[in-house]
Every structure is written in C-alpha cells, then in structure tokens.
Write an enzyme that holds these catalytic residues in place. Structure first.
Site, PDB file in Angstrom:
ATOM      1  N   THR A   5     -17.925  -5.090  36.934  1.00  0.00           N
ATOM      2  CA  THR A   5     -17.922  -4.131  38.249  1.00  0.00           C
ATOM      3  C   THR A   5     -17.867  -2.630  37.795  1.00  0.00           C
ATOM      4  OG1 THR A   5     -16.738  -3.459  40.344  1.00  0.00           O
ATOM      5  CG2 THR A   5     -15.664  -4.777  38.559  1.00  0.00           C
ATOM      6  N   ASP A   6     -18.313  -1.868  38.605  1.00  0.00           N
ATOM      7  CA  ASP A   6     -18.099  -0.409  38.159  1.00  0.00           C
ATOM      8  C   ASP A   6     -16.703  -0.114  38.456  1.00  0.00           C
ATOM      9  OD1 ASP A   6     -18.333  -0.479  41.041  1.00  0.00           O
ATOM     10  OD2 ASP A   6     -19.792   0.939  41.243  1.00  0.00           O
ATOM     11  N   GLU A   7     -15.986  -0.847  39.371  1.00  0.00           N
ATOM     12  CA  GLU A   7     -14.422  -0.404  39.624  1.00  0.00           C
ATOM     13  C   GLU A   7     -13.519  -0.440  38.402  1.00  0.00           C
ATOM     14  OE1 GLU A   7     -13.062  -2.365  43.249  1.00  0.00           O
ATOM     15  OE2 GLU A   7     -15.068  -2.983  43.909  1.00  0.00           O
ATOM     16  N   TYR A  28      -7.422  -5.977  41.485  1.00  0.00           N
ATOM     17  CA  TYR A  28      -8.725  -6.569  41.249  1.00  0.00           C
ATOM     18  C   TYR A  28      -9.435  -5.766  39.915  1.00  0.00           C
ATOM     19  CZ  TYR A  28     -13.692  -6.811  41.473  1.00  0.00           C
ATOM     20  OH  TYR A  28     -15.143  -7.038  41.300  1.00  0.00           O
ATOM     21  N   LYS A  62     -10.661  -7.454  36.253  1.00  0.00           N
ATOM     22  CA  LYS A  62     -11.944  -7.343  35.534  1.00  0.00           C
ATOM     23  C   LYS A  62     -12.049  -6.492  34.376  1.00  0.00           C
ATOM     24  CE  LYS A  62     -15.227  -8.856  37.175  1.00  0.00           C
ATOM     25  NZ  LYS A  62     -15.653 -10.245  37.054  1.00  0.00           N
TER      26      LYS A  62
END
Length: 325
Positions: free
Chosen positions: A127-129, A151, A155
């Site tokens: 994810t870009d997060e 989260y 990741k």
C-alpha cells in the site's frame, strides 16, 4: 501456470481471481488457481461464487500464519500472489495485534513456505500508506518508509521481510504499492461503500474531521491488471507503485457521492478525526508505466458504476452492515 492467491476471498483478491479465471489476462490462458483465505469478516465466499464450480479453481480455508498448512498448500505452485492482510486503519488503531500477526508474521511464514517449495515468483500486495504522508509531489519507490498507523506499519514490516527474503535467499519477490482502491464487492467499512450504502438507506454519512485529507483513487480492475503485469514483466526484488491518477479530498469525494443520490450536505455527520490521520497520499507510477501499465477506468464512470452496483446488490452488502457500522 499454477497460482496461489492468498486472501483471494477479499475485495481485491477476489477480483483478481475472477479476472484470471475468465481469461482477462492473455499470458494466463492455461491457469489453475488455488485460493487460500481465512474467511475473516472481510473474506466472503460470495465474492467467488462466479468461479466456484470451475475445475481449474480450488479453495482452501486457512491462515497464512499457519506454517503447517502452508507446507501442504504452497508446493506445486509457480507463483504466490499475497493479498492476505488486515487492512482497515480504524480497526488497527483499536486492535493492532491482529495486524501484526497477519501482515508481518503471516507474510514471513508465507515467504518461507514459498522458499521451501521452490516457488518461482512471489508478488506482495502492499500500500502507498507505508510511505506516510506527503504534503506535495508524489512518492517514488525509493522513498523511505514512514508509516503512521499500526496497519501501515505492519504492511511496511511485511515489505521489509520481502526485501530480506530476496536479498538473503534469492527468492524472486516483487512488491506493488497501490493507492486507494474502489470497486464492487468492497466491504462496507471503507469510505465509498460505507457512504453509498448509507445513502441507499437514507442514513447520514460520517465524515472525519475537516474532510481535507487527500487520497489518490484506483479502480480495482486497474489495480489487478497492474498486479498481473508485475507478475509477468516485473523484475525480481523490485517495488512498483500503482496509482490511479485521480486525487480528491474526502470533501470532494463526499460531494460527488451526495450528488449521485441527490442528497444535501445536511446528510453529512461530522465525526472526530482519526488519530494520526495522514493528510495526503500520492504515488509516482512512472516505473510500472514503463513496463506497460496504464489505468483504463475513468474515475467518473467507475464511481457511477460502483454506486449502481451497490444499489443493485443489497443482498450482498446488507448482511455485512452490522459489522461495518
């Protein structure tokens, strides 16, 4: 080609499986798919009903953190595509342990099982997060990982384990980092399906804070095509950002959804902002575009199609709404 798709009963994973088995990807005409999914609240067998009876499809219920099960399931596959993850930021804030167990420990055990079974390629869906928040410009794949929620931290941990298995053991691992996905079959805790299903029922929509947080939107079909492209043409050990190219504040997105229902701003319920809420995400997709990726789904049309899908499929989402509220 024999592909193990973990988390294949979830929103994105199930779209990928359905696309594989309906022949959407030319390079995978002769494909056999095994789905491994724990069937947590976000994993739904109904997402795979369209392919459940096909002879080239097999479903195994199980956890990617179960090393003994992986030792039975992983051998014999040419590739692993790992969608399995706990993904909802709000849930990670109130209970981080499950995110660490699945996203970090689970990924490590899956990597080890792939290594032990001589799997040819491992694609990790990230994810870009993991990059944190960016005030202006867009992240390239070389940016440092600065996650701000349990989260995204979990990741990021999984991404680093993937890197280590490539560098230490030579496992062909490729990582994709996507922007915010939308599309049919998305569990109604995420902003678009939550707002749409609330509006269908004439209920208010809960908007965090001032609504000025910016997200880049990517249709699930474009995302899955990108994943397949990385499986086919990506390079071992490389990371590929996947963006949709459409950036909107949550206020702007809310306005478009209200317009789709002819609803006014009095329908919006302002709620306290999420702790540590990242202001803006934006990825530079130049690297994956260089190997042939281009988003195809126009956002306006894609959003209209999603609104129509949720309106037309209340039997899918109504049983889930109790957990999503």
């Amino acid at each position: 080609m024999r592909i193990l798709v973990t988390g294949g009963a979830g929103f994105i994973g199930s779209h990928y499986v359905r696309s594989l088995l309906r022949g959407s990807y030319d390079a995978c005409e002769d494909v056999r798919v095994t789905v491994l999914d724990k069937l947590t609240y976000a994993g739904n067998p109904a997402n795979l009903a369209a392919v459940a009876g096909r002879p080239e499809y097999r479903f195994v219920r199980g956890d990617i953190a179960d090393a003994a099960l992986l030792a039975e399931v992983v051998p014999g596959h040419d590739a692993v595509v790992n969608f399995a993850a706990e993904t909802h930021v709000d849930r990670s804030i109130t209970g981080a342990a499950d995110f660490v167990t699945t996203n970090v420990l689970g990924t490590q055990r899956l990597l080890q099982a792939a290594l032990d079974a001589d799997v040819r390629t491992f694609v990790q869906i990230s994810t870009d997060e993991v990059y944190g928040s960016i005030a202006e410009g867009s992240w390239t794949e070389d940016e440092p990982l600065l996650p701000n929620s349990p989260y995204s931290a979990a990741k990021a941990g999984a991404d680093l384990l993937c890197r280590s298995y490539h560098r230490t053991y030579g496992l062909d691992v490729r990582i994709t980092r996507c922007s915010n996905n939308y599309g049919p079959y998305q569990y109604p805790e995420k902003i678009i399906p939550l707002f749409v299903t609330n509006l269908v029922d004439g209920r208010p929509v809960p908007l965090y804070g001032d609504g000025r947080n910016v997200r880049e939107w990517l249709h699930v079909d474009d995302h899955c095509r990108a994943v397949q492209l990385v499986l086919e043409k990506g390079a071992p050990g490389e990371v590929y950002n996947v963006g949709g190219g459409v950036e909107l504040t949550n206020l702007e997105l809310t306005g478009r959804l209200l317009d789709a229902f002819g609803a006014g701003w009095d329908t919006v319920e302002r709620v306290p902002d999420r702790p540590g809420h990242d202001l803006r995400y934006s990825v530079d997709s130049g690297k994956i575009r260089a190997i042939g990726y281009e988003p195809r789904v126009d956002f306006e049309q894609g959003l209209a199609d999603v609104v129509r899908w949720y309106r037309d499929n209340p039997d899918w989402w109504r049983p889930l709404k109790g957990e999503a509220r």
